[in-house]
Scaffold this active site. Structure first.
Site, PDB file in Angstrom:
ATOM      1  N   ASN A 153      50.138 -23.851   5.489  1.00  0.00           N
ATOM      2  CA  ASN A 153      49.292 -22.990   4.678  1.00  0.00           C
ATOM      3  C   ASN A 153      48.883 -23.682   3.391  1.00  0.00           C
ATOM      4  O   ASN A 153      47.749 -24.160   3.261  1.00  0.00           O
ATOM      5  CB  ASN A 153      50.011 -21.666   4.403  1.00  0.00           C
ATOM      6  CG  ASN A 153      49.135 -20.675   3.670  1.00  0.00           C
ATOM      7  OD1 ASN A 153      48.018 -20.984   3.280  1.00  0.00           O
ATOM      8  ND2 ASN A 153      49.641 -19.477   3.457  1.00  0.00           N
ATOM      9  N   ASP A 154      49.823 -23.793   2.453  1.00  0.00           N
ATOM     10  CA  ASP A 154      49.489 -24.349   1.138  1.00  0.00           C
ATOM     11  C   ASP A 154      48.858 -25.738   1.211  1.00  0.00           C
ATOM     12  O   ASP A 154      47.989 -26.069   0.413  1.00  0.00           O
ATOM     13  CB  ASP A 154      50.747 -24.423   0.268  1.00  0.00           C
ATOM     14  CG  ASP A 154      51.250 -23.037  -0.109  1.00  0.00           C
ATOM     15  OD1 ASP A 154      50.428 -22.100  -0.117  1.00  0.00           O
ATOM     16  OD2 ASP A 154      52.448 -22.891  -0.386  1.00  0.00           O
ATOM     17  N   VAL A 155      49.284 -26.535   2.190  1.00  0.00           N
ATOM     18  CA  VAL A 155      48.803 -27.915   2.246  1.00  0.00           C
ATOM     19  C   VAL A 155      47.348 -28.001   2.707  1.00  0.00           C
ATOM     20  O   VAL A 155      46.782 -29.085   2.755  1.00  0.00           O
ATOM     21  CB  VAL A 155      49.682 -28.796   3.164  1.00  0.00           C
ATOM     22  CG1 VAL A 155      51.096 -28.875   2.641  1.00  0.00           C
ATOM     23  CG2 VAL A 155      49.654 -28.315   4.598  1.00  0.00           C
TER      24      VAL A 155
END
Lengths: 97, 470
Positions: free
Chosen positions: B399-401
């Protein structure tokens, strides 16, 4: 003693540089095996444990050395074995497909 | 004989360097690892032979003690190495670090109880001042490695919550304990008393705990690398005490290796090392409020069949796996999906972010375990330019990456973090359980884009459904 220390320090500092260049050349895909194997080789501390066990009669030194020897051996055998297991999984694309 | 054993130790050190050098490519890595084993065997045999040869009082019993300890270690180590799941590798490595740390403490303590056996006494029968410093440092670093690794292990294994433990005055307390430890090492140089050494050891254990408890689960890759580094410095410290070059060289290698890995991990998250160490990250989401208003915007949702159809008709697919894939044990299903796509003539590759997984290179091992060929797996810098010419980016468990906010929104807590530019692909398929924010507590702008299709569900189930639909 003083000269001895400087000699050791020189080896240490040079080894840090060797480590720096060798580790930067490790491919990121193998960073986990790198950690496992560095962990195994840092257990060369087992050398000190062996000296403690063999160089002393029954007493604290021997007991401390013995425990250290067991712990370090867990690391040596476990570390190399798990590294080997991981490395065996890295395959190139070919046959099986 | 002294010179001879020193030469063998030098050879061991060289073999260890070769073991690390071998890791520059998967082909050479296996023989490199064998060189490492040879180096270790040489070091052990030399030490035993030399101890036997140099000390007339050494008897058969002493040899049996050593063999017994080695056997016990071998049994425990080999069974663990054989049984451990690849997803649990970070915990295992943390546990191994704790053992090195504790062994370092014990060896230093053994040397203190019988300095003569280690050749640490001067003419007056007192321990050399230099040896006192080395001993004190060796014990302190070893103890920090031990207790820090225990906490890291507990957090990774889920024995304690991954949430940061913070309390007021924490940093002041840590600083105070740190100063006390330095003071005690100085005091130990002067008095060489057992009480000072014991207090020093206890405080070093304490600081290890205190340093790691405020650090959140997402930062564990940095911490595990850092402890890797510490275990090396501890070994080097003991090497100085024992005047053993194999230990000094190895400790230096491991120390710099861990330090480099920590640096790479920090860079992958765009955080400074100090910032990670101060801890507390991953608990709150202050900036989450800014994007919170966007929550009820519509997202495009699709089924596994839709995804299968899109990917089958694509020319190229890049799979972006994250830790979520590993948690769901979906790597084998993903590999099957990739095989099915390849059978349809689709070009499939994998993109790995440096901090995907729970330790450096973790995702690569998990993919390798699922028989994904390593030449289909690419690092962020190598593949990021490919997304714009790719038909489908298939994000699974990450997600964040992939969050474009890291590039565009200076208010975002992850701003500046290098991200995989999946949004540049023609279509983005996002496998996710629900709309929850990622580890950093940030909403992902990507979900609301026109070219994004969300596939809700368990990563493994979704991947299996796609395989069936293909």
């Amino acid at each position: 003693m003083g000269g001895d220390f400087v000699a050791q320090l020189s080896i240490f500092v040079l080894a840090v540089f060797v480590g720096y260049y060798v580790v930067w050349s490790v491919t990121p895909a193998l960073h986990t095996p790198l950690m496992a194997v560095t962990n195994a080789i840092s257990s060369v501390i087992v050398v000190g444990a062996i000296i403690a066990v063999m160089g002393s009669s029954m007493g604290w030194t021997k007991i401390l050395g013995f425990i250290a020897l067991v712990l370090a051996s867990v690391n040596i055998f476990g570390g190399f074995a798990v590294t080997q297991r991981m490395l065996a999984m890295y395959k190139k694309k070919n046959k099986g497909e | 004989m002294v010179n001879f054993s020193a030469l063998v130790y030098l050879l061991s050190a060289v073999l260890f360097i070769l073991a690390l050098r071998g890791l520059s490519s998967p082909e050479t890595s296996r023989s490199g690892n064998r060189w490492g084993m040879v180096g270790m065997a040489l070091a052990i045999v030399t030490t035993v032979v030399y101890a036997w040869w140099s000390n007339a009082t050494v008897g058969l019993m002493d040899l049996l003690w050593v063999l017994a300890a080695l056997m016990m270690g071998a049994v425990i180590g080999l069974t663990t190495a054989k049984k451990i799941a690849m997803t649990a590798m970070p915990q295992l490595v943390a546990a191994f670090h704790s053992l090195v740390g504790l062994a370092a403490v014990l060896v230093a303590a053994a040397a203190y109880t019988q300095p003569a056996a280690f050749g640490l006494l001067d003419a007056k029968g007192e321990i050399f001042i230099a040896s006192r410093i080395e001993m004190g440092l060796g014990i302190a670093i070893g103890a920090v490695t031990f207790s820090g690794s225990i906490i890291a292990f507990a957090k990774l294994q889920g024995l304690m919550s991954g949430a940061p433990v913070v309390f007021p005055g924490q940093h002041k307390l840590n600083a105070l304990v740190g100063l006390l430890i330095i003071g005690l090492i100085a005091a130990f140089c002067v008095n060489a008393s057992p009480g000072t050494l014991l207090l020093l050891t206890l405080l070093a254990f304490a600081i290890g705990f205190l340093l790691i408890i405020p650090i959140g689960g997402a930062d564990m890759p940095v911490i595990v690398s850092m402890l890797n580094s510490y275990s090396g410095w501890a070994a080097a410290g003991i090497g100085f005490t024992l005047h053993n070059n194999a230990l000094i060289v190895t400790g230096a290698l491991v120390g710099s290796s861990g330090a480099i890995l920590s640096y790479i991990m920090c860079k992958g998250m765009n955080r400074s090392f100090i910032n990670v160490l101060l801890g507390g990250f991953g608990g709150d989401s202050a900036a989450g409020a800014a994007s919170g208003a966007a929550d009820d915007r519509p997202v495009k949702q699709g089924s596994a069949e839709d995804a299968a159809f899109i990917m089958k008709n694509a020319g190229s697919v890049i799979i972006v796996p994250g830790y979520g894939m590993a948690v769901a044990q979906a790597q084998h299903a993903v590999k099957e999906m990739a095989d099915a796509l390849k059978a349809e003539g689709v070009k499939v590759s994998y993109a790995i972010h440096p901090v995907a997984g729970r330790m450096p290179g973790h995702m690569n091992v998990l993919l390798a375990e699922a028989n994904v060929p390593y030449d289909e797996v690419f690092e962020l810098e190598d593949i990021n330019s490919e997304f714009q010419s790719t038909d489908v980016a298939f994000v699974i468990g990450a997600n964040d990456v992939t969050n474009p906010a890291a590039k565009t929104d200076p208010k975002s807590p992850i701003f500046g973090m290098p991200v995989l530019e999946v949004e540049k692909a023609r279509t983005v398929l996002f496998v996710k359980r629900g709309m929850a924010a990622g580890y950093a507590g940030v909403q992902n702008e990507l979900f609301y884009r026109d070219n994004t299709m969300m596939l809700f569900g368990d990563a493994k189930k979704v991947a299996e459904q796609i395989v069936r639909a293909l």
